[in-house]
Design a protein around this motif. Structure first.
Motif, PDB file in Angstrom:
ATOM      1  N   SER A  22       0.819  -1.213   0.000  1.00 52.32           N
ATOM      2  CA  SER A  22       0.000   0.000   0.000  1.00 52.32           C
ATOM      3  C   SER A  22       0.847   1.254   0.000  1.00 52.32           C
ATOM      4  O   SER A  22       0.406   2.308  -0.452  1.00 52.32           O
ATOM      5  CB  SER A  22      -0.920   0.002   1.222  1.00 52.32           C
ATOM      6  OG  SER A  22      -0.160  -0.012   2.412  1.00 52.32           O
ATOM      7  N   ALA A  23       2.104   1.138   0.499  1.00 54.41           N
ATOM      8  CA  ALA A  23       2.963   2.316   0.582  1.00 54.41           C
ATOM      9  C   ALA A  23       3.781   2.515  -0.682  1.00 54.41           C
ATOM     10  O   ALA A  23       4.368   3.570  -0.875  1.00 54.41           O
ATOM     11  CB  ALA A  23       3.898   2.191   1.785  1.00 54.41           C
ATOM     12  N   GLN A  24       3.823   1.516  -1.548  1.00 52.24           N
ATOM     13  CA  GLN A  24       4.621   1.631  -2.753  1.00 52.24           C
ATOM     14  C   GLN A  24       3.954   2.559  -3.765  1.00 52.24           C
ATOM     15  O   GLN A  24       2.743   2.577  -3.911  1.00 52.24           O
ATOM     16  CB  GLN A  24       4.820   0.246  -3.388  1.00 52.24           C
ATOM     17  CG  GLN A  24       5.740  -0.650  -2.594  1.00 52.24           C
ATOM     18  CD  GLN A  24       5.735  -2.074  -3.138  1.00 52.24           C
ATOM     19  OE1 GLN A  24       4.994  -2.380  -4.076  1.00 52.24           O
ATOM     20  NE2 GLN A  24       6.530  -2.929  -2.552  1.00 52.24           N
ATOM     21  N   THR A  25       4.793   3.287  -4.481  1.00 50.65           N
ATOM     22  CA  THR A  25       4.288   4.126  -5.572  1.00 50.65           C
ATOM     23  C   THR A  25       4.096   3.247  -6.804  1.00 50.65           C
ATOM     24  O   THR A  25       4.588   2.117  -6.883  1.00 50.65           O
ATOM     25  CB  THR A  25       5.285   5.246  -5.888  1.00 50.65           C
ATOM     26  OG1 THR A  25       6.507   4.649  -6.377  1.00 50.65           O
ATOM     27  CG2 THR A  25       5.599   6.068  -4.640  1.00 50.65           C
ATOM     28  N   ASP A  26       3.421   3.795  -7.798  1.00 50.19           N
ATOM     29  CA  ASP A  26       3.252   3.058  -9.051  1.00 50.19           C
ATOM     30  C   ASP A  26       4.612   2.753  -9.671  1.00 50.19           C
ATOM     31  O   ASP A  26       4.830   1.659 -10.206  1.00 50.19           O
ATOM     32  CB  ASP A  26       2.406   3.876 -10.036  1.00 50.19           C
ATOM     33  CG  ASP A  26       0.942   3.906  -9.648  1.00 50.19           C
ATOM     34  OD1 ASP A  26       0.519   3.020  -8.873  1.00 50.19           O
ATOM     35  OD2 ASP A  26       0.221   4.814 -10.108  1.00 50.19           O
ATOM     36  N   ALA A  27       5.528   3.712  -9.598  1.00 50.56           N
ATOM     37  CA  ALA A  27       6.866   3.513 -10.169  1.00 50.56           C
ATOM     38  C   ALA A  27       7.591   2.369  -9.463  1.00 50.56           C
ATOM     39  O   ALA A  27       8.263   1.556 -10.108  1.00 50.56           O
ATOM     40  CB  ALA A  27       7.683   4.795 -10.075  1.00 50.56           C
ATOM     41  N   GLU A  28       7.434   2.296  -8.160  1.00 43.51           N
ATOM     42  CA  GLU A  28       8.097   1.236  -7.408  1.00 43.51           C
ATOM     43  C   GLU A  28       7.492  -0.123  -7.711  1.00 43.51           C
ATOM     44  O   GLU A  28       8.208  -1.127  -7.831  1.00 43.51           O
ATOM     45  CB  GLU A  28       8.046   1.555  -5.916  1.00 43.51           C
ATOM     46  CG  GLU A  28       8.977   2.706  -5.529  1.00 43.51           C
ATOM     47  CD  GLU A  28       8.752   3.227  -4.122  1.00 43.51           C
ATOM     48  OE1 GLU A  28       9.625   3.955  -3.619  1.00 43.51           O
ATOM     49  OE2 GLU A  28       7.698   2.911  -3.532  1.00 43.51           O
ATOM     50  N   ARG A  29       6.184  -0.176  -7.850  1.00 43.36           N
ATOM     51  CA  ARG A  29       5.542  -1.450  -8.189  1.00 43.36           C
ATOM     52  C   ARG A  29       5.976  -1.931  -9.576  1.00 43.36           C
ATOM     53  O   ARG A  29       6.227  -3.122  -9.783  1.00 43.36           O
ATOM     54  CB  ARG A  29       4.018  -1.316  -8.113  1.00 43.36           C
ATOM     55  CG  ARG A  29       3.481  -1.359  -6.682  1.00 43.36           C
ATOM     56  CD  ARG A  29       1.972  -1.469  -6.678  1.00 43.36           C
ATOM     57  NE  ARG A  29       1.335  -0.209  -7.024  1.00 43.36           N
ATOM     58  CZ  ARG A  29       1.019   0.735  -6.142  1.00 43.36           C
ATOM     59  NH1 ARG A  29       1.294   0.560  -4.861  1.00 43.36           N
ATOM     60  NH2 ARG A  29       0.431   1.854  -6.539  1.00 43.36           N
ATOM     61  N   ALA A  69      15.879   5.802 -10.729  1.00 41.78           N
ATOM     62  CA  ALA A  69      16.372   6.054  -9.371  1.00 41.78           C
ATOM     63  C   ALA A  69      15.667   7.226  -8.695  1.00 41.78           C
ATOM     64  O   ALA A  69      15.377   7.185  -7.494  1.00 41.78           O
ATOM     65  CB  ALA A  69      17.884   6.293  -9.392  1.00 41.78           C
ATOM     66  N   THR A  70      15.375   8.284  -9.434  1.00 40.39           N
ATOM     67  CA  THR A  70      14.750   9.457  -8.826  1.00 40.39           C
ATOM     68  C   THR A  70      13.316   9.186  -8.374  1.00 40.39           C
ATOM     69  O   THR A  70      12.762   9.949  -7.575  1.00 40.39           O
ATOM     70  CB  THR A  70      14.752  10.642  -9.810  1.00 40.39           C
ATOM     71  OG1 THR A  70      14.047  10.261 -11.006  1.00 40.39           O
ATOM     72  CG2 THR A  70      16.178  11.051 -10.157  1.00 40.39           C
ATOM     73  N   GLN A  71      12.713   8.114  -8.870  1.00 38.93           N
ATOM     74  CA  GLN A  71      11.337   7.778  -8.513  1.00 38.93           C
ATOM     75  C   GLN A  71      11.253   6.687  -7.433  1.00 38.93           C
ATOM     76  O   GLN A  71      10.160   6.323  -7.027  1.00 38.93           O
ATOM     77  CB  GLN A  71      10.585   7.290  -9.763  1.00 38.93           C
ATOM     78  CG  GLN A  71      10.546   8.297 -10.907  1.00 38.93           C
ATOM     79  CD  GLN A  71      10.024   7.663 -12.185  1.00 38.93           C
ATOM     80  OE1 GLN A  71      10.742   6.951 -12.888  1.00 38.93           O
ATOM     81  NE2 GLN A  71       8.749   7.906 -12.468  1.00 38.93           N
ATOM     82  N   LEU A  72      12.402   6.196  -6.991  1.00 35.64           N
ATOM     83  CA  LEU A  72      12.440   5.067  -6.066  1.00 35.64           C
ATOM     84  C   LEU A  72      12.972   5.472  -4.706  1.00 35.64           C
ATOM     85  O   LEU A  72      13.816   6.370  -4.595  1.00 35.64           O
ATOM     86  CB  LEU A  72      13.335   3.949  -6.635  1.00 35.64           C
ATOM     87  CG  LEU A  72      12.970   3.410  -8.011  1.00 35.64           C
ATOM     88  CD1 LEU A  72      14.033   2.433  -8.488  1.00 35.64           C
ATOM     89  CD2 LEU A  72      11.597   2.733  -7.979  1.00 35.64           C
ATOM     90  N   ALA A  73      12.468   4.802  -3.682  1.00 30.97           N
ATOM     91  CA  ALA A  73      13.000   5.008  -2.335  1.00 30.97           C
ATOM     92  C   ALA A  73      14.442   4.515  -2.279  1.00 30.97           C
ATOM     93  O   ALA A  73      14.876   3.674  -3.082  1.00 30.97           O
ATOM     94  CB  ALA A  73      12.147   4.259  -1.317  1.00 30.97           C
ATOM     95  N   GLU A  74      15.179   5.012  -1.291  1.00 27.89           N
ATOM     96  CA  GLU A  74      16.609   4.719  -1.206  1.00 27.89           C
ATOM     97  C   GLU A  74      16.896   3.222  -1.111  1.00 27.89           C
ATOM     98  O   GLU A  74      17.895   2.730  -1.651  1.00 27.89           O
ATOM     99  CB  GLU A  74      17.200   5.435   0.012  1.00 27.89           C
ATOM    100  CG  GLU A  74      18.701   5.253   0.146  1.00 27.89           C
ATOM    101  CD  GLU A  74      19.264   6.006   1.343  1.00 27.89           C
ATOM    102  OE1 GLU A  74      20.461   5.850   1.625  1.00 27.89           O
ATOM    103  OE2 GLU A  74      18.480   6.738   2.005  1.00 27.89           O
ATOM    104  N   GLY A  75      15.999   2.491  -0.439  1.00 28.20           N
ATOM    105  CA  GLY A  75      16.233   1.069  -0.244  1.00 28.20           C
ATOM    106  C   GLY A  75      16.333   0.274  -1.526  1.00 28.20           C
ATOM    107  O   GLY A  75      16.944  -0.807  -1.539  1.00 28.20           O
ATOM    108  N   TYR A  76      15.789   0.773  -2.603  1.00 26.29           N
ATOM    109  CA  TYR A  76      15.813   0.025  -3.857  1.00 26.29           C
ATOM    110  C   TYR A  76      17.199  -0.024  -4.489  1.00 26.29           C
ATOM    111  O   TYR A  76      17.430  -0.765  -5.444  1.00 26.29           O
ATOM    112  CB  TYR A  76      14.800   0.613  -4.837  1.00 26.29           C
ATOM    113  CG  TYR A  76      13.377   0.312  -4.442  1.00 26.29           C
ATOM    114  CD1 TYR A  76      12.719  -0.801  -4.943  1.00 26.29           C
ATOM    115  CD2 TYR A  76      12.696   1.121  -3.555  1.00 26.29           C
ATOM    116  CE1 TYR A  76      11.420  -1.092  -4.579  1.00 26.29           C
ATOM    117  CE2 TYR A  76      11.392   0.848  -3.173  1.00 26.29           C
ATOM    118  CZ  TYR A  76      10.759  -0.268  -3.682  1.00 26.29           C
ATOM    119  OH  TYR A  76       9.467  -0.559  -3.304  1.00 26.29           O
ATOM    120  N   ALA A  77      18.137   0.750  -3.954  1.00 33.83           N
ATOM    121  CA  ALA A  77      19.520   0.675  -4.438  1.00 33.83           C
ATOM    122  C   ALA A  77      20.118  -0.707  -4.205  1.00 33.83           C
ATOM    123  O   ALA A  77      21.112  -1.072  -4.837  1.00 33.83           O
ATOM    124  CB  ALA A  77      20.374   1.743  -3.751  1.00 33.83           C
TER     125      ALA A  77
END
Length: 411
Positions: A22-29, A69-77
């Motif tokens: 539920s907390a993820q953005t569309d870009a992250e999904r 990268a600019t659309q993702l939370a830091e953890g996705y690194a």
């Protein structure tokens, strides 16, 4: 390349656990869906020994991250830098030593992935590049921070000259206390005990609780009071389990209800990595010492000759290079065998730097608001953990920490 099938997939699962859907953005999904697909192809390519394709897929994951990268939370690194690790493995297999060393260094220097020194040095795919000069500072740093047996073996000694006269004696509730009688009846422990055989009773109660309540390290313990009956009631339909502290709390009260002194021991690393572990120390009047008992793994520890060891002895033997061995019956949730190498020399070597005990043990101890407990924190001389509870008594004297219960004979 163990990291492909294990580490990268674990990273994906962990990200999903810590970043709710539920907390993820569309870009992250979308990013997760794409990397999941690429990772499946990557695993298939590696398994099929198509290393050039596996290498190319690693680069695709890196490029995908960089593009979003600019659309993702830091953890996705994590995805980018674990892919550098994976790429280094595929390149090393192909003999591309310099490229492999460069990419492994990117992964290690990023600070974005958790990988231990032993994991790298035991990775067959990487063995041919680990002597590269540019890798040596990173490997040295990794050894000093993640080679847990090395860290434990190089810890300072305890100090036994410390004055402990003002510190409290650790006390244990008696089996005839009403709440402990309830515990004994609730779990029907009289039917579990072996009359006249203390050690067999200790082992049987351990296995009984291990089989009755599964370990669930991903969730907190049930709401309400921190006692064995409340915890067991919450788990009795099988829909949930307990974390290691919850299991140790349940087992502790079971032993106390049978007149067996028992303690909950929090085992902690020098530097908090991702978890600690909680076990029980159970006093054997037969042997005159506290035995290592772990309900998460249905585990006790011997010297390899069948002689049961205490927590204190296991720690000392790991430090001194003496053999230790987990029992054959040890397992996680009756699903996975617990091995000596992974459990003692890796996991528990990490978690035996600091130890924490309570000052008293009884029913509902950590929820008793009428009589708050204190904690006793045993640390190597000169080492002060940042994780210690503010109500701790901090000591360097292991003899004080491992004092025998008053009803036991002492030297």
């Amino acid at each position: 390349m163990k990291i492909l099938k294990g580490y990268l997939l674990i990273l994906l699962l962990n990200l999903i656990c810590f970043t709710s859907l539920s907390a993820q953005t569309d870009a992250e999904r979308k990013f997760l869906a794409s990397t999941d697909s690429l990772n499946t192809l990557l695993s298939d390519a590696y398994t099929g020994k198509d290393y050039p394709t596996a290498e190319a897929l690693c680069q695709k994951i890196i490029d995908l991250y960089d593009a979003h990268a600019t659309q993702l939370a830091e953890g996705y690194a994590y995805f980018k830098y674990s892919s550098y690790y994976n790429m280094a493995s595929t390149q090393a297999i192909q003999g591309k030593k310099q490229e492999a060393a460069n990419n492994l260094l990117k992964a290690l220097d990023s600070g974005k992935i958790e990988v231990s020194y032993n994991r790298i040095t035991n990775d067959e795919d990487l063995k041919g590049i680990l002597d590269a000069p540019e890798l040596q500072p990173a490997l040295k740093r990794l050894k000093e921070t993640t080679d847990y047996l090395y860290i434990l073996q190089n810890a300072p000694e305890y100090t036994r000259t410390q004055s402990v006269d003002s510190l409290p004696r650790i006390v244990y509730a008696q089996a005839d206390e009403p709440d402990l009688k309830r515990v004994r009846d609730y779990f029907r422990l009289d039917s579990v005990a072996v009359v006249g055989d203390e050690l067999a009773t200790i082992k049987r109660i351990l296995t009984y609780i291990h089989d009755k309540i599964r370990h669930d390290g991903q969730n907190g313990n049930p709401k309400g009071e921190n006692n064995s009956i409340n915890f067991a009631e919450a788990c009795k339909d099988g829909s949930r389990g307990l974390n290691c502290r919850g299991l140790a709390t349940v087992l502790n009260e079971c032993y106390l209800s049978m007149g067996i002194p028992s303690r909950v021991i929090t085992c902690m690393p020098k530097t908090y990595i991702n978890d600690c572990h909680v076990i029980n120390a159970v006093y054997s009047f037969t042997l005159g010492k506290w035995l290592w008992i772990d309900p998460t793994n249905n585990a006790w520890v011997t010297d390899g000759q069948g002689n049961l060891l205490s927590v204190q002895e296991v720690r000392a033997r790991l430090r001194n290079g003496q053999p230790v061995q987990v029992n054959e019956e040890a397992n996680w949730n009756n699903e996975k065998k617990t091995t000596t190498e992974d459990y003692l020399y890796e996991y528990m070597a990490k978690n035996l730097f600091y130890l924490e005990s309570w000052t008293r043990y009884g029913f509902n101890t950590e929820s008793d608001r009428e009589k708050l407990i204190n904690y006793i924190f045993l640390q190597p001389t000169g080492c002060d953990s940042e994780e210690r509870n503010p109500r701790n008594y901090s000591v360097n004297d292991d003899r004080y920490f491992w004092q025998a219960p008053q009803q036991a004979k002492t030297d």
